[in-house]
Design a protein around this motif. Sequence first.
Motif, short mmCIF file in Angstrom:
data_model
loop_
_atom_site.label_atom_id
_atom_site.label_comp_id
_atom_site.label_asym_id
_atom_site.label_seq_id
_atom_site.Cartn_x
_atom_site.Cartn_y
_atom_site.Cartn_z
N ALA A 163 0.84 -1.19 0.00
CA ALA A 163 0.00 0.00 0.00
C ALA A 163 0.88 1.25 0.00
O ALA A 163 2.02 1.22 0.48
N VAL A 164 0.34 2.34 -0.54
CA VAL A 164 1.05 3.61 -0.56
C VAL A 164 0.16 4.68 0.05
O VAL A 164 -1.04 4.75 -0.23
N GLU A 165 0.76 5.52 0.89
CA GLU A 165 0.05 6.64 1.51
C GLU A 165 0.66 7.93 0.99
O GLU A 165 1.89 8.06 0.94
N PHE A 166 -0.18 8.89 0.62
CA PHE A 166 0.35 10.12 0.03
C PHE A 166 -0.67 11.25 0.17
O PHE A 166 -1.87 11.01 0.37
N ASP A 167 -0.17 12.48 0.07
CA ASP A 167 -1.02 13.67 0.08
C ASP A 167 -1.28 14.08 -1.36
O ASP A 167 -0.38 14.05 -2.20
N TYR A 168 -2.51 14.52 -1.62
CA TYR A 168 -2.91 14.73 -3.01
C TYR A 168 -3.80 15.96 -3.13
O TYR A 168 -4.61 16.25 -2.24
N VAL A 169 -3.63 16.69 -4.23
CA VAL A 169 -4.48 17.85 -4.54
C VAL A 169 -5.20 17.57 -5.85
O VAL A 169 -4.56 17.35 -6.88
N ARG A 170 -6.52 17.59 -5.82
CA ARG A 170 -7.31 17.35 -7.02
C ARG A 170 -7.29 18.57 -7.94
O ARG A 170 -7.06 19.70 -7.50
N SER A 174 -7.57 23.40 -3.97
CA SER A 174 -6.35 23.74 -3.23
C SER A 174 -6.19 22.89 -1.97
O SER A 174 -5.13 22.88 -1.35
N GLU A 175 -7.25 22.19 -1.60
CA GLU A 175 -7.21 21.39 -0.38
C GLU A 175 -6.36 20.13 -0.58
O GLU A 175 -6.51 19.41 -1.57
N VAL A 176 -5.48 19.87 0.37
CA VAL A 176 -4.64 18.67 0.34
C VAL A 176 -5.30 17.59 1.17
O VAL A 176 -5.68 17.83 2.32
N THR A 177 -5.47 16.40 0.59
CA THR A 177 -6.08 15.29 1.32
C THR A 177 -5.13 14.11 1.37
O THR A 177 -4.33 13.91 0.46
N ARG A 178 -5.21 13.35 2.44
CA ARG A 178 -4.39 12.14 2.59
C ARG A 178 -5.11 10.97 1.91
O ARG A 178 -6.28 10.73 2.15
N ARG A 179 -4.40 10.25 1.04
CA ARG A 179 -4.98 9.13 0.32
C ARG A 179 -4.19 7.86 0.58
O ARG A 179 -2.97 7.90 0.79
N ARG A 180 -4.88 6.74 0.53
CA ARG A 180 -4.24 5.43 0.68
C ARG A 180 -4.66 4.55 -0.50
O ARG A 180 -5.84 4.49 -0.84
N LEU A 210 0.50 11.75 -10.96
CA LEU A 210 1.66 11.81 -10.07
C LEU A 210 2.13 13.24 -9.82
O LEU A 210 2.67 13.53 -8.76
N SER A 211 1.93 14.12 -10.78
CA SER A 211 2.37 15.51 -10.58
C SER A 211 1.56 16.23 -9.51
O SER A 211 1.96 17.30 -9.05
N ARG A 212 0.42 15.66 -9.12
CA ARG A 212 -0.40 16.30 -8.08
C ARG A 212 -0.15 15.69 -6.70
O ARG A 212 -0.80 16.09 -5.73
N VAL A 213 0.75 14.74 -6.61
CA VAL A 213 1.11 14.18 -5.30
C VAL A 213 1.97 15.22 -4.57
O VAL A 213 2.95 15.73 -5.12
N GLN A 214 1.60 15.53 -3.36
CA GLN A 214 2.30 16.55 -2.57
C GLN A 214 3.27 15.88 -1.60
O GLN A 214 2.93 14.90 -0.94
N GLY A 215 4.47 16.44 -1.52
CA GLY A 215 5.44 15.87 -0.60
C GLY A 215 5.92 14.49 -1.05
O GLY A 215 5.94 14.19 -2.24
N LYS A 216 6.26 13.67 -0.10
CA LYS A 216 6.84 12.35 -0.39
C LYS A 216 5.83 11.25 -0.12
O LYS A 216 5.34 11.09 1.00
#
Length: 328
Positions: A163-170, A174-180, A210-216
């Motif tokens: 599984a991968v966990e990441f922050d994402y902006v649609r 502008s809101e960043v959400t955590r996705r799994r 992938l370009s909308r993934v925020q951080g690591k």
Amino acid sequence: MEGTAAVNERKSERLLNLLIMLLVQRHFVAKDRIRSLLYPGSSRDAFEKMFERDKEELRSLGVPIEVGQMDAFFADEPGYRIRPDEFALPDIALEADEAAIIGLATKVWQHARLAEATTDVVRKLTALGVPVDVSALDIVQPRLSADEPSFDVFFEAVQERSAVEFDYVRSGQSEVTRRRLHPWGVARYAGRWYVVGHDLDRDAERLFRLSRVQGKARKVGPAGAYEVPPGTDVGEVARRLAPAPRLERAVVLARAGTGVPLRREASEITTAVVGPDDRTLWDRLVVTRSAIGLADELLGYGADVYVEEPAELRQELVERLSAVGGAA
């Protein structure tokens, strides 16, 4: 005990070495040579099992491994090779074949870690006096970049089934959400990299750019946590879920015999036209395709192409080439 990530990394490099080894040699390669170079120290039984698994994995990615006799007059042990003409992309839209090259060729030429594996196997063959044809590698060299910071994380997670966990902006927000996500694969569509998989929070099939993934992005939980649904075509899912690309019509001059991928896409080709110089003959190609990534591809052809229209595209290429020249 060796970690799962290290095991998978070594497996990836072994698959790449096998791909390169069978592609750069003009003749069938004996199994004993493959074993001595790519599977050193393994017992015969262990080698047979790994080799069979590796062959099937490459074939599942669309790599046509051919089996034939080493000597046409004697029924000795079979050899193996990949014919460059069969591995070249056919005359169909690129999207249909993206899945076959994303996991292998892009990593070879765009990432230093696996590029080292490529040069390693060629170096070994050359040291043995084996004639190699490195030009065969041009067939699978993609004009794609995999420079998204999270690309490696998702690529490795797909191999490990982690599984991968990441922050994402649609898009448009502008809101960043955590996705799994349980990632099924990565795909290139309309000039963008996407990861396709099962969204653990929405309990549904989802696609993320992938370009909308925020951080690591980071892998979480154990390897082998899930199975990809049987019959899943990652490229098809990406095309179905991704927004429709904006198309652009471009008129391009290409030197005779160059720009083969562009010619495959062209709706019109006019031969022997007047070009920007008279060193070679030129052809005029009319191409209608996604605007995303078109400039990058045209830059890759260097002095073999010249954009007639649209003027905005030509100006973009001029500015980017001028910037490179100024930096040099």
